[in-house]
Design a protein around this motif. Structure first.
Motif, PDB file in Angstrom:
ATOM      1  N   ALA A 146       0.852  -1.192   0.000  1.00  0.00           N
ATOM      2  CA  ALA A 146       0.000   0.000   0.000  1.00  0.00           C
ATOM      3  C   ALA A 146       0.883   1.236   0.000  1.00  0.00           C
ATOM      4  N   TRP A 183      -7.674   7.069   2.208  1.00  0.00           N
ATOM      5  CA  TRP A 183      -7.604   6.544   0.841  1.00  0.00           C
ATOM      6  C   TRP A 183      -6.353   5.683   0.656  1.00  0.00           C
ATOM      7  N   SER A 185      -5.283   2.572  -0.389  1.00  0.00           N
ATOM      8  CA  SER A 185      -5.739   1.414  -1.163  1.00  0.00           C
ATOM      9  C   SER A 185      -4.841   0.214  -0.911  1.00  0.00           C
ATOM     10  N   ASN A 186      -5.492  -0.933  -0.776  1.00  0.00           N
ATOM     11  CA  ASN A 186      -4.812  -2.228  -0.640  1.00  0.00           C
ATOM     12  C   ASN A 186      -4.377  -2.550   0.784  1.00  0.00           C
ATOM     13  N   HIS A 231     -13.285   1.621   6.632  1.00  0.00           N
ATOM     14  CA  HIS A 231     -13.164   1.339   5.211  1.00  0.00           C
ATOM     15  C   HIS A 231     -13.939   2.428   4.464  1.00  0.00           C
ATOM     16  N   HIS A 244     -10.065   0.697   0.613  1.00  0.00           N
ATOM     17  CA  HIS A 244      -9.446   2.022   0.721  1.00  0.00           C
ATOM     18  C   HIS A 244      -9.699   2.492   2.153  1.00  0.00           C
ATOM     19  N   ASP A 245      -8.654   2.552   2.952  1.00  0.00           N
ATOM     20  CA  ASP A 245      -8.848   2.724   4.388  1.00  0.00           C
ATOM     21  C   ASP A 245      -8.401   4.085   4.911  1.00  0.00           C
ATOM     22  N   THR A 397     -13.024   8.328 -10.119  1.00  0.00           N
ATOM     23  CA  THR A 397     -12.031   8.379  -9.049  1.00  0.00           C
ATOM     24  C   THR A 397     -10.661   8.803  -9.566  1.00  0.00           C
TER      25      THR A 397
END
Length: 445
Positions: A146, A183, A185-186, A231, A244-245, A397
């Motif tokens: 990430a 945001w 991601s992963n 999330h 996307h955290d 996005t």
């Protein structure tokens, strides 16, 4: 697939790149696109979507690797030890365009963000130890990663505002990280084992010498001091298992040897990472635009759909929209190809103007293409009945990913404004020439 313009026929691709391109076409059309429904069914049946990778992914990766369709984004400037396919950026662009046609193709070929950009960082700036520990398993798809950059409480489109702090421990052996990121991601992917974080270390380096990039190991047991706040969804999609955290860092300790390139060198690392990533997004977007047009044409000629007694494609408005979509997509292709060729010839930094034009225009225009395809489908276009709604959400996005439209447009405008003095001098020259010509021809004002 549309044969209106064949990139292989009109662009300067070498023979081995043409061979890889054809392998990519066959793999995407015959393996990846047919597997999309299988992926969806396997995810739907999973007891825990955040701890499950559909088996079809590993099957596709095995096939892709056997075909040599693996890590193609690591183009020839990385050297023969890393770039096995030996492609130019231009050559990868048309292959990446094919990968964009199928949602599974990038991950199947180990060419998916954010791992691609993270591998580029390690390939360009990593120490031998960092490459051995992180780059090698990433290149083998043994782990995922990430990129942890954006702060939610500041205007992170200006990266100098990033405020997540990195302070040295008393013994000087660690950085202590505190702050919030979103945001990311992963991060939640069950195979994610590496975070590449951008934090503020301060110092005397001016606005662009305040930030540092550091590698953070993510064990299966979690990182002490790191909390997942929530999330984040994208137009309602959670994109499990990666997601996307939003993350909270509270006294997270990282060894100083995990710094990339050096303290205060964060912006040098960012420019190296984002240049390629921006154009990779644009390349894949072309494939999505092509697929959207295909779906549009299928719906326009569906014999069961005859509003007012005619096929949808027999109505003038829809014919106009189809033509406009094709024109827009071809315009986007040439912007991307021009940027890729400029990067090959001049490098990322010198090609910033071409990259910015593509990064601003392509996601916006492909959004319009997908929107037109949705409109032809009617209400079904915004449902799960087609992939168009998900495609639209992802494409919209991209107008934020790797910097919002406005940031790239401002950069482009500043570059153009630098030409104003030369243009003014040129126009002054026109006037002088006009005066001279009037005198010679004895023409009065």
């Amino acid at each position: 697939m549309s044969k209106i313009i064949s990139a292989v026929d009109v662009l300067p691709l070498r023979d081995h790149a043409k061979r890889i391109y054809q392998l990519a076409v066959d793999f995407v059309e015959n393996e990846c696109i047919p597997a999309e429904e299988i992926y969806g069914a396997q995810m739907a049946a999973a007891p825990d979507r955040w701890n499950f990778v559909p088996p079809i992914v590993k099957e596709l990766q095995k096939k892709a690797r056997a075909l040599g369709l693996w890590n193609l984004f690591l183009t020839e400037e990385y050297g023969p030890e890393i770039s096995k396919a030996h492609l130019s950026i231009m050559e990868y662009s048309v292959i990446c365009e094919i990968f964009g046609r199928a949602s599974l193709a990038p991950i199947a070929t180990n060419c998916a963000a954010p791992d691609t950009g993270n591998m580029e960082v390690l390939a360009m700036f990593g120490t031998p130890a960092q490459k051995e520990k992180w780059l090698k398993p990433l290149m083998n798809a043994e782990i995922r990663s990430a990129f942890v950059m954006t702060d939610p409480d500041v205007a992170s489109s200006d990266a100098t505002n990033i405020a997540t702090s990195m302070t040295k421990s008393a013994d000087g052996k660690h950085y202590i990280i505190n702050g919030r990121k979103h945001w990311i991601s992963n991060f939640s992917h069950p195979d994610c084992r590496l975070l590449i974080l951008v934090g503020k270390t301060g110092g005397e380096g001016g606005r662009h010498g305040q930030h540092t990039v550091v590698l953070i190991e993510k064990p299966k047991t979690g990182i002490p001091g790191l909390t997942v706040v929530r999330h984040l969804s994208v137009f309602g999609y959670d994109h499990a298992p990666g997601g996307h955290d939003e993350l909270l860092f509270q006294d997270v300790k990282v060894p100083v040897e995990n710094v990339v390139l050096g303290e205060g060198k964060g912006f040098a690392v960012l420019q190296g990472r984002l240049g390629g990533g921006r154009i990779h997004h644009c390349m894949r977007s072309l494939g999505q635009g092509e697929r959207a047009i295909e779906l549009m044409l299928l719906e326009a000629t569906n014999p069961k759909k005859r509003p007012f007694g005619k096929l949808k494609g027999e109505h003038g408005k829809i014919q106009w929209d189809i033509a406009q979509c094709r024109i827009k997509l071809e315009m986007c292709k040439h912007l991307v190809y021009a940027a890729a060729m400029a990067m090959d010839k001049k490098g990322y930094k010198a090609a910033a103007r071409e990259i910015a034009m593509a990064k601003v225009a392509v996601p916006q225009i492909i959004c319009e293409v997908i929107d037109s395809a949705i409109q032809v489908h009617g209400g079904l276009g915004i449902s799960q009945s087609t992939e168009l709604a998900h495609m639209y959400g992802g494409m919209r996005t991209l107008r934020f990913a790797d910097g919002p439209d406005e940031a790239h447009a401002a950069q482009l405008a500043r570059t153009e404004l630098k030409n104003a003095a030369a243009i003014r001098a040129k126009h002054d020259g026109y006037k002088k020439k006009e005066v001279e010509m009037r005198k010679q021809l004895r023409i009065s004002h």
